[in-house]
Design a protein around this motif. Structure first.
Motif, PDB file in Angstrom:
ATOM      1  N   ASP A  39      72.738  71.716  77.110  1.00  0.00           N
ATOM      2  CA  ASP A  39      72.111  73.044  77.068  1.00  0.00           C
ATOM      3  C   ASP A  39      73.129  74.164  76.887  1.00  0.00           C
ATOM      4  O   ASP A  39      72.735  75.335  76.784  1.00  0.00           O
ATOM      5  CB  ASP A  39      71.322  73.291  78.360  1.00  0.00           C
ATOM      6  CG  ASP A  39      69.884  72.822  78.252  1.00  0.00           C
ATOM      7  OD1 ASP A  39      69.400  72.685  77.111  1.00  0.00           O
ATOM      8  OD2 ASP A  39      69.236  72.598  79.291  1.00  0.00           O
ATOM      9  N   SER A  40      74.408  73.839  76.821  1.00  0.00           N
ATOM     10  CA  SER A  40      75.417  74.879  76.588  1.00  0.00           C
ATOM     11  C   SER A  40      75.165  75.606  75.282  1.00  0.00           C
ATOM     12  O   SER A  40      75.413  76.810  75.159  1.00  0.00           O
ATOM     13  CB  SER A  40      76.825  74.262  76.578  1.00  0.00           C
ATOM     14  OG  SER A  40      77.150  73.697  77.825  1.00  0.00           O
ATOM     15  N   VAL A  41      74.656  74.879  74.294  1.00  0.00           N
ATOM     16  CA  VAL A  41      74.404  75.500  73.000  1.00  0.00           C
ATOM     17  C   VAL A  41      73.299  76.536  73.096  1.00  0.00           C
ATOM     18  O   VAL A  41      73.260  77.493  72.312  1.00  0.00           O
ATOM     19  CB  VAL A  41      74.067  74.424  71.944  1.00  0.00           C
ATOM     20  CG1 VAL A  41      72.675  73.842  72.162  1.00  0.00           C
ATOM     21  CG2 VAL A  41      74.202  74.972  70.533  1.00  0.00           C
ATOM     22  N   ARG A  42      72.379  76.398  74.058  1.00  0.00           N
ATOM     23  CA  ARG A  42      71.335  77.400  74.232  1.00  0.00           C
ATOM     24  C   ARG A  42      71.924  78.723  74.719  1.00  0.00           C
ATOM     25  O   ARG A  42      71.455  79.803  74.325  1.00  0.00           O
ATOM     26  CB  ARG A  42      70.289  76.895  75.225  1.00  0.00           C
ATOM     27  CG  ARG A  42      69.502  75.682  74.754  1.00  0.00           C
ATOM     28  CD  ARG A  42      68.534  75.196  75.827  1.00  0.00           C
ATOM     29  NE  ARG A  42      67.547  76.189  76.165  1.00  0.00           N
ATOM     30  CZ  ARG A  42      66.702  76.086  77.187  1.00  0.00           C
ATOM     31  NH1 ARG A  42      66.757  75.030  77.982  1.00  0.00           N
ATOM     32  NH2 ARG A  42      65.813  77.026  77.430  1.00  0.00           N
ATOM     33  N   VAL A  43      72.931  78.634  75.579  1.00  0.00           N
ATOM     34  CA  VAL A  43      73.610  79.850  76.034  1.00  0.00           C
ATOM     35  C   VAL A  43      74.271  80.541  74.847  1.00  0.00           C
ATOM     36  O   VAL A  43      74.197  81.771  74.693  1.00  0.00           O
ATOM     37  CB  VAL A  43      74.638  79.509  77.119  1.00  0.00           C
ATOM     38  CG1 VAL A  43      75.320  80.772  77.622  1.00  0.00           C
ATOM     39  CG2 VAL A  43      73.983  78.746  78.266  1.00  0.00           C
ATOM     40  N   SER A  44      74.921  79.747  74.006  1.00  0.00           N
ATOM     41  CA  SER A  44      75.543  80.306  72.803  1.00  0.00           C
ATOM     42  C   SER A  44      74.502  80.932  71.881  1.00  0.00           C
ATOM     43  O   SER A  44      74.747  81.982  71.282  1.00  0.00           O
ATOM     44  CB  SER A  44      76.306  79.202  72.060  1.00  0.00           C
ATOM     45  OG  SER A  44      76.877  79.683  70.869  1.00  0.00           O
ATOM     46  N   ASP A  45      73.336  80.310  71.747  1.00  0.00           N
ATOM     47  CA  ASP A  45      72.263  80.883  70.932  1.00  0.00           C
ATOM     48  C   ASP A  45      71.811  82.227  71.472  1.00  0.00           C
ATOM     49  O   ASP A  45      71.500  83.151  70.699  1.00  0.00           O
ATOM     50  CB  ASP A  45      71.070  79.926  70.885  1.00  0.00           C
ATOM     51  CG  ASP A  45      71.275  78.804  69.884  1.00  0.00           C
ATOM     52  OD1 ASP A  45      72.212  78.910  69.067  1.00  0.00           O
ATOM     53  OD2 ASP A  45      70.510  77.822  69.914  1.00  0.00           O
ATOM     54  N   ASP A  46      71.751  82.352  72.798  1.00  0.00           N
ATOM     55  CA  ASP A  46      71.333  83.631  73.385  1.00  0.00           C
ATOM     56  C   ASP A  46      72.296  84.748  73.005  1.00  0.00           C
ATOM     57  O   ASP A  46      71.870  85.855  72.647  1.00  0.00           O
ATOM     58  CB  ASP A  46      71.257  83.509  74.912  1.00  0.00           C
ATOM     59  CG  ASP A  46      70.047  82.718  75.363  1.00  0.00           C
ATOM     60  OD1 ASP A  46      69.197  82.393  74.507  1.00  0.00           O
ATOM     61  OD2 ASP A  46      69.938  82.407  76.563  1.00  0.00           O
ATOM     62  N   PHE A  47      73.594  84.462  73.090  1.00  0.00           N
ATOM     63  CA  PHE A  47      74.586  85.479  72.755  1.00  0.00           C
ATOM     64  C   PHE A  47      74.763  85.649  71.246  1.00  0.00           C
ATOM     65  O   PHE A  47      75.394  86.615  70.818  1.00  0.00           O
ATOM     66  CB  PHE A  47      75.938  85.125  73.383  1.00  0.00           C
ATOM     67  CG  PHE A  47      75.976  85.324  74.870  1.00  0.00           C
ATOM     68  CD1 PHE A  47      75.910  86.601  75.401  1.00  0.00           C
ATOM     69  CD2 PHE A  47      76.070  84.246  75.733  1.00  0.00           C
ATOM     70  CE1 PHE A  47      75.943  86.799  76.776  1.00  0.00           C
ATOM     71  CE2 PHE A  47      76.103  84.435  77.106  1.00  0.00           C
ATOM     72  CZ  PHE A  47      76.037  85.711  77.630  1.00  0.00           C
ATOM     73  N   GLY A  48      74.241  84.723  70.465  1.00  0.00           N
ATOM     74  CA  GLY A  48      74.377  84.791  69.017  1.00  0.00           C
ATOM     75  C   GLY A  48      73.099  85.190  68.320  1.00  0.00           C
ATOM     76  O   GLY A  48      72.854  86.372  68.053  1.00  0.00           O
ATOM     77  N   LYS A  49      72.228  84.206  68.051  1.00  0.00           N
ATOM     78  CA  LYS A  49      71.008  84.466  67.289  1.00  0.00           C
ATOM     79  C   LYS A  49      70.084  85.460  67.986  1.00  0.00           C
ATOM     80  O   LYS A  49      69.593  86.421  67.366  1.00  0.00           O
ATOM     81  CB  LYS A  49      70.262  83.147  67.045  1.00  0.00           C
ATOM     82  CG  LYS A  49      70.969  82.194  66.113  1.00  0.00           C
ATOM     83  CD  LYS A  49      70.127  80.981  65.793  1.00  0.00           C
ATOM     84  CE  LYS A  49      69.872  80.141  67.011  1.00  0.00           C
ATOM     85  NZ  LYS A  49      69.182  78.858  66.680  1.00  0.00           N
ATOM     86  N   PHE A  50      69.837  85.229  69.267  1.00  0.00           N
ATOM     87  CA  PHE A  50      68.867  86.082  69.952  1.00  0.00           C
ATOM     88  C   PHE A  50      69.399  87.501  70.142  1.00  0.00           C
ATOM     89  O   PHE A  50      68.655  88.467  69.954  1.00  0.00           O
ATOM     90  CB  PHE A  50      68.486  85.457  71.302  1.00  0.00           C
ATOM     91  CG  PHE A  50      67.534  84.309  71.179  1.00  0.00           C
ATOM     92  CD1 PHE A  50      66.169  84.521  71.174  1.00  0.00           C
ATOM     93  CD2 PHE A  50      67.994  83.007  71.043  1.00  0.00           C
ATOM     94  CE1 PHE A  50      65.276  83.466  71.044  1.00  0.00           C
ATOM     95  CE2 PHE A  50      67.119  81.941  70.914  1.00  0.00           C
ATOM     96  CZ  PHE A  50      65.755  82.170  70.911  1.00  0.00           C
TER      97      PHE A  50
END
Length: 841
Positions: A210-221
């Motif tokens: 789920d680390s990639v979800r954190v990265s998605d929050d700071f990136g895509k979202f």
């Protein structure tokens, strides 16, 4: 990447102190400065701004739950309340718990909490289901004013001082913007969610994934929110939304808007002009507890977002970016297949493909490492553990890719069968709901034709007010879930028997049988007979699976195919897959065997448990030491047809079941006679001797033996000589044959036909516990050896090949036992616990 570069996550926005955003009479006078979890971040709170916005409205922190985890919700309510009491006056916040089942939350916590119970008969006009149904009901039952703000949380969501500060700033800023007529509606705010940073981590694999979800929050979202758009939707928690917007949009958007209700709400809100904003703060949640929960969670997201993508009720311009993302997401399995195939077959690829592959890998690594950095704090967990976890994070990237791919594949499967299931992952290890629950459409249907449907209130005015006392139906706690009684399930070398003491002898028996197979493959003198014990496991699998079902609570109805296969595969496939992939790597990169493209498809077929349907010699040419694939592949096909076979065996009389056993013996004899009479038939056998059809009679005979064994009353088993001395007779006969007969034709006759009788007698006698040999095999040490049988069978070809013939056999066997035990402890036992739901005996 654009989000990370343009809006670096390490550069946090500076918010004014909360005290400056409250009117003097509203300022909190007694913050708890002794609690490190609730003390404000002084580096932020001391920053002064020229004109800080003032919060004139109230914040409602809304937790939505089904009501099956009351202790978890109560703890979370207190955690959130502690932070809020330290930074906000009590008249500026309130906590709401929206639940399908009454939990008596007021008696569980020491703070004021508004528990909103959704009536069982409540049906929204448009047929919203699941969480959307509860959210829509809460909109009309909450005492929140239309100008107040709703902060959506999950059952386990935590927050900190900076989160409260950022939320207050967002709400105050948006209120001022609407009051000054700069915009029509307040913007919906959302920030980042970090997994596993504030609670004890239950599953490190899913947390790292789920680390990639954190990265998605700071990136895509963040990128989309900084542009005030919800191009790809939004999360369901850490949503800060004005109540007037919630009343305007609502959550009643039918079934399509119920699977991923958050994304549908976001796109529907944007369609009427509501914009979005980034809140530069963090909330904390937990990752799924099991790998299967992880896969089912991704599957639900894929299914829900795909339905939104094709939903014509939303404007096309609001769905086009989401559509591009979903199409690329749907192609994930093909990307993984291309990458892994190129690795396995060591093929030559173009420069463009290499650059693309390197780019994809680099972006994935960057995303996981960035998320890892925000998830794990080295000062909290220690630098040593932090460094170890970072190495594991990088090494497990291929595994994470397979996990995400599995979610997509399962989502596509759900889509093809028109499923609208809403899978709820487990949030508490000791929850009252037991395992994670899947709610099917049949449980709550907007088109209910049952008699109760006529009693459904037509509108909300017919339901009790929030201030009313819950009705008896609402106060009724969810019925206790009585777990199904577990019976022993030894599927080949699967998990050991844990029910009847007498069946423990079968654990030791399967270990001794696997020893015979290993000795045969190792070329031990006088152990040519070891090959006949492969058929023992086919009989054992059929016997125990049928025994387990016949003694279950509902013996008349076999388990659904998917559920049945899942319970079988989770005990055997993780180790099988890991060893197989590692073996391919050894062959290609250590033994320097150059495989062809055809070999790549053979590898894929074996990995998908289809090896038994093509010539065994083809795979041996590339991996000469790997032999277990055909056995697992054949067994997989027997499991596929277990349901129909079980119905047939169960519905027959004992006499007819004995006829089935005789038919199995005749079938095996026919195979041998055919080989002896016709050389062309013998050549056919040489090509297809590992096909499932060559061993199906053993599996069917095992099922029949279970029916026969259970027909003998327990009190009479001691009087049946074939049960009392059957195991001893078979073992003594076998030992005599081993040291006196070495002709391959005789062994072949036993292997395909006579073993139907001998292995069946051995299995039933050991199961009864009457035989003296059975009593010995029930000793704890011998019983524990059964755990090592499957790992030993899977890894022995690789170990024998790596050790070679020059290594002392004593050392090889010591390594085999040690590595088998290690595989059981490190791989088989944890993966079974993570993937298979826990059941009480």
């Amino acid at each position: 990447v654009l989000g990370h570069l343009i809006y670096p996550p390490v550069l946090q926005e500076v918010y004014p102190p909360i005290s400056e955003m409250l009117l003097p009479s509203q300022d909190s006078t007694n913050p708890d400065t002794t609690n490190p979890d609730t003390t404000p971040d002084t580096s932020v709170s001391n920053a002064k701004t020229a004109q800080a916005p003032v919060l004139h409205t109230k914040l409602y922190f809304r937790i939505v739950t089904r009501g099956f985890n009351p202790n978890l919700v109560a703890r979370n309510v207190m955690t959130v309340a502690d932070v809020l009491m330290a930074h906000l006056p009590e008249n500026k916040w309130s906590i709401e718990v929206v639940t399908d089942n009454y939990m008596s939350m007021a008696s569980r916590v020491s703070v004021a909490v508004n528990e909103i119970v959704v009536p069982n008969l409540y049906r929204p006009p448009n047929g919203a289901l699941y969480k959307a149904r509860a959210l829509h009901y809460a909109i009309h039952r909450s005492p929140a004013d239309e100008r107040d703000w709703i902060v959506h949380l999950d059952e386990e969501t935590h927050l900190d001082a900076r989160t409260v500060q950022a939320i207050v700033f967002h709400c105050a800023t948006q209120d001022e913007a609407v009051t000054s007529r700069k915009q029509q509606y307040p913007m919906i705010g959302q920030g980042a969610i970090v997994y596993g940073a504030s609670d004890e981590i239950v599953n490190y694999v899913t947390t790292l994934a789920d680390s990639v979800r954190v990265s998605d929050d700071f990136g895509k979202f963040r990128f989309q929110y900084e542009h005030h758009e919800p191009w790809i939707g939004m999360h369901g928690s850490f949503v800060v939304c004005s109540n007037i917007v919630e009343r305007l949009i609502g959550f009643d958007h039918g079934v399509v808007g119920s699977i991923t209700e958050d994304a549908y709400f976001a796109l529907a809100a944007r369609a009427v002009g509501v914009q979005f904003a980034w809140i530069d703060a963090t909330m904390y949640e937990q990752s799924p507890f099991t790998l299967m929960d992880f896969v089912r969670q991704r599957s639900r997201w894929f299914l829900g977002l795909w339905l939104i993508m094709i939903c014509k009720d939303l404007p096309l311009e609001r769905r086009n970016v989401l559509g591009l993302m979903m199409i690329s997401w749907a192609f994930t399995p093909f990307v993984c297949l291309a990458i892994y195939t190129s690795w396995l077959v060591n093929s030559t690829v173009s420069l463009g493909f290499s650059i693309s592959l390197a780019t994809v890998g680099a972006l994935a690594l960057w995303g996981y490492l960035l998320g890892f950095w925000f998830t794990f704090n080295p000062n909290r967990i220690g630098w040593t553990w932090f460094a170890c976890l970072m190495v594991v994070q990088m090494l497990l990237l291929p595994v994470f890719a397979l996990m995400e791919t599995a979610g997509v594949v399962h989502g596509v499967y759900q889509l093809t069968r028109h499923s609208r299931a809403f899978y709820i992952v487990k949030k508490e290890e000791s929850s009252s709901e037991g395992d994670a629950e899947e709610i099917e459409m049949s449980s709550i249907s907007s088109a209910d034709n049952s008699p109760a449907a006529s009693n459904v209130p037509a509108n909300l005015s017919d339901l009790p007010d929030v201030g009313d006392s819950p009705t008896k139906e609402q106060q009724k706690q969810p019925e206790e879930i009585v777990p199904e009684r577990v019976v022993p399930t030894i599927a080949t070398f699967a998990a050991p028997v844990q029910s009847r003491m007498t069946l423990k002898a079968l654990n030791c028996a399967r270990y001794l049988a696997s020893i015979q197979i290993v000795m045969f493959h190792d070329g031990v003198t006088n152990f040519e007979w070891g090959q006949i014990w492969t058929t023992f496991f086919f009989i054992l699998s059929g016997f125990v699976l049928t025994y387990a079902k016949l003694t279950s609570r509902n013996p008349s109805k076999p388990d659904p195919l998917f559920q049945f296969l899942k319970r079988r595969l989770v005990t055997i496939y993780p180790l099988f897959g890991l060893v197989f992939v590692f073996g391919v790597w050894v062959s290609v990169y250590v033994s320097f065997i150059t495989p062809t493209v055809t070999d790549g498809f053979l590898f894929l077929g074996a990995l998908l448990l289809q090896h038994s349907w093509y010539p065994y010699t083809e795979l041996l040419r590339v991996i000469p030491w790997y032999m277990p694939t055909w056995f697992i592949s054949a067994l997989f096909w027997y499991w596929l047809f277990f349901g129909p076979l079980y119905r047939f065996i169960r519905s027959r009389s004992i006499g007819q079941v004995w006829a089935v056993v005789i038919g199995c013996i005749v079938y095996g004899c026919a195979l041998i006679v055919g080989c002896a009479l016709d050389q062309r038939f013998l050549a056919f056998v040489a090509m297809t001797k590992f096909f499932p059809i060559w061993y199906v009679h053993f599996f069917v005979a095992g099922m029949a033996y279970a029916r026969i064994y259970l027909a003998v009353p327990v009190e009479e088993q001691n009087n049946r000589r074939w049960l009392k001395y059957g195991a001893s007779f078979v073992v003594v006969t076998y030992l005599i044959l081993v040291f006196t007969v070495d002709e391959s034709d005789v062994i072949k006759c036993f292997k395909y036909s006579i073993c139907v009788i001998s292995h069946g007698l051995l299995t039933m006698s050991l199961a009864s516990g009457c035989d003296p040999l059975s009593k010995i095999m029930q000793l704890p040490f011998l019983d524990y050896l059964g755990n090592l049988s499957y790992p030993q069978y899977i890894i022995h070809p690789l170990l024998l090949a790596l050790c070679g013939s020059q290594t002392p056999r004593g050392l090889v066997w010591m390594l085999l036992v040690g590595v088998s035990w290690l595989c059981h402890i490190v791989i088989v036992k944890p993966t079974t616990r993570w993937l298979q739901p826990k059941r009480e005996a």
